[in-house]
Design a protein around this motif. Sequence first.
Motif, mmCIF file in Angstrom:
data_model
loop_
_atom_site.group_PDB
_atom_site.id
_atom_site.type_symbol
_atom_site.label_atom_id
_atom_site.label_comp_id
_atom_site.label_asym_id
_atom_site.label_seq_id
_atom_site.Cartn_x
_atom_site.Cartn_y
_atom_site.Cartn_z
ATOM 1 N N ASP A 37 -34.572 -7.248 15.498
ATOM 2 C CA ASP A 37 -33.383 -6.502 15.074
ATOM 3 C C ASP A 37 -32.242 -7.424 14.647
ATOM 4 O OD1 ASP A 37 -34.439 -3.925 15.736
ATOM 5 O OD2 ASP A 37 -33.953 -4.295 17.846
ATOM 6 N N ILE A 38 -32.337 -8.705 14.913
ATOM 7 C CA ILE A 38 -31.198 -9.603 14.719
ATOM 8 C C ILE A 38 -30.627 -9.555 13.302
ATOM 9 C CG2 ILE A 38 -30.552 -12.047 14.610
ATOM 10 C CD1 ILE A 38 -32.042 -12.470 17.220
ATOM 11 N N PRO A 39 -31.433 -9.610 12.225
ATOM 12 C CA PRO A 39 -30.825 -9.525 10.889
ATOM 13 C C PRO A 39 -30.031 -8.242 10.668
ATOM 14 C CG PRO A 39 -33.060 -10.357 10.726
ATOM 15 C CD PRO A 39 -32.881 -9.883 12.141
ATOM 16 N N ALA A 40 -30.559 -7.111 11.162
ATOM 17 C CA ALA A 40 -29.855 -5.839 11.001
ATOM 18 C C ALA A 40 -28.587 -5.800 11.851
ATOM 19 C CB ALA A 40 -30.771 -4.681 11.373
ATOM 20 N N ILE A 41 -28.646 -6.357 13.053
ATOM 21 C CA ILE A 41 -27.462 -6.407 13.918
ATOM 22 C C ILE A 41 -26.386 -7.275 13.275
ATOM 23 C CG2 ILE A 41 -26.574 -7.247 16.123
ATOM 24 C CD1 ILE A 41 -29.285 -6.477 17.361
ATOM 25 N N ASP A 42 -26.782 -8.441 12.781
ATOM 26 C CA ASP A 42 -25.825 -9.347 12.145
ATOM 27 C C ASP A 42 -25.127 -8.674 10.961
ATOM 28 O OD1 ASP A 42 -26.419 -11.368 13.927
ATOM 29 O OD2 ASP A 42 -27.783 -12.426 12.572
ATOM 30 N N ALA A 43 -25.908 -8.000 10.119
ATOM 31 C CA ALA A 43 -25.342 -7.341 8.936
ATOM 32 C C ALA A 43 -24.394 -6.219 9.336
ATOM 33 C CB ALA A 43 -26.467 -6.802 8.055
ATOM 34 N N MET A 44 -24.775 -5.449 10.349
ATOM 35 C CA MET A 44 -23.923 -4.346 10.803
ATOM 36 C C MET A 44 -22.626 -4.871 11.398
ATOM 37 S SD MET A 44 -22.933 -2.507 13.717
ATOM 38 C CE MET A 44 -24.186 -2.865 14.949
ATOM 39 N N HIS A 45 -22.700 -5.948 12.188
ATOM 40 C CA HIS A 45 -21.494 -6.542 12.756
ATOM 41 C C HIS A 45 -20.542 -7.010 11.661
ATOM 42 C CE1 HIS A 45 -23.150 -7.591 17.042
ATOM 43 N NE2 HIS A 45 -23.293 -6.322 16.721
ATOM 44 N N PHE A 46 -21.083 -7.636 10.626
ATOM 45 C CA PHE A 46 -20.254 -8.118 9.519
ATOM 46 C C PHE A 46 -19.501 -6.954 8.880
ATOM 47 C CE2 PHE A 46 -19.590 -9.045 5.027
ATOM 48 C CZ PHE A 46 -18.952 -10.275 5.081
ATOM 49 N N LEU A 47 -20.210 -5.872 8.597
ATOM 50 C CA LEU A 47 -19.575 -4.709 7.984
ATOM 51 C C LEU A 47 -18.516 -4.107 8.904
ATOM 52 C CD1 LEU A 47 -22.662 -2.902 6.417
ATOM 53 C CD2 LEU A 47 -20.820 -4.046 5.177
ATOM 54 N N SER A 48 -18.823 -4.037 10.196
ATOM 55 C CA SER A 48 -17.910 -3.442 11.154
ATOM 56 C C SER A 48 -16.608 -4.230 11.247
ATOM 57 C CB SER A 48 -18.584 -3.373 12.529
ATOM 58 O OG SER A 48 -17.721 -2.801 13.490
ATOM 59 N N VAL A 49 -16.724 -5.541 11.386
ATOM 60 C CA VAL A 49 -15.521 -6.372 11.518
ATOM 61 C C VAL A 49 -14.698 -6.331 10.236
ATOM 62 C CG1 VAL A 49 -14.678 -8.722 11.859
ATOM 63 C CG2 VAL A 49 -16.586 -7.875 13.235
ATOM 64 N N GLN A 50 -15.363 -6.425 9.101
ATOM 65 C CA GLN A 50 -14.649 -6.437 7.824
ATOM 66 C C GLN A 50 -13.905 -5.125 7.581
ATOM 67 O OE1 GLN A 50 -14.160 -8.729 5.523
ATOM 68 N NE2 GLN A 50 -15.592 -10.364 5.988
ATOM 69 N N ALA A 51 -14.543 -3.999 7.860
ATOM 70 C CA ALA A 51 -13.947 -2.700 7.542
ATOM 71 C C ALA A 51 -13.025 -2.187 8.635
ATOM 72 C CB ALA A 51 -15.051 -1.678 7.260
ATOM 73 N N LEU A 52 -13.493 -2.196 9.884
ATOM 74 C CA LEU A 52 -12.733 -1.577 10.961
ATOM 75 C C LEU A 52 -11.661 -2.506 11.529
ATOM 76 C CD1 LEU A 52 -15.641 0.266 12.814
ATOM 77 C CD2 LEU A 52 -14.181 1.092 10.963
ATOM 78 N N GLY A 53 -11.856 -3.811 11.365
ATOM 79 C CA GLY A 53 -10.882 -4.752 11.903
ATOM 80 C C GLY A 53 -9.729 -5.058 10.974
#
Length: 201
Positions: free
Chosen positions: A25-41
Amino acid sequence: MNSRSFRTAPLDLQAITLRAARREDIPAIDAMHFLSVQALGAADYTPAQIEAFICHGTYDPVMIDEGTYFVLEDARLENAGRVVASGGWSRRLPHADSPGAGMAEQSFSLSPNSAKIRSIFVHPKYARLGLGSRLVRHAEADAVAAGYRLLELWASLTGLPLYRKLGYQALGRLAIPGGTGITVPAVHMAKLVALSEAEVA
């Protein structure tokens, strides 16, 4: 950009399933974290702080091996297996709180006797649906079942409302060293699980 701009159709929350994270799952987790930080942060952090946050690393994959990191998946056919949120807990201190990591001068180090709620992230398309709360509660229950009553975390400014709602108390502000040399503001928070709740768990 806010979470509503990502959403295109009503979501049946029963289609969101929880399981332990796996190494694949690591590639999918990494990609989701990137999107989350960029958009929600973006409302709480500068672009430089967001870059520092991402370069610092958003989670410790060792939690996957320990079985204490979890993912939420969208099971709908068109999104089957899509990782939409992740989070967990750890017995160990995060590397930013380890000796020599640049935080010794701060008085907000985590207790070695607590369970650390860590790395709760939600895909921006799935924000404001209660998925973060679901992950935190699952991680708390898992930690309590392992014998912990004191729960601690370092909350991002974006995550503060969530943790306050879940009963965490702010102990103080801190600055986490980022991967680019820029510090990232955060808040040390803690919650003590009542003995009666721990016995039920």
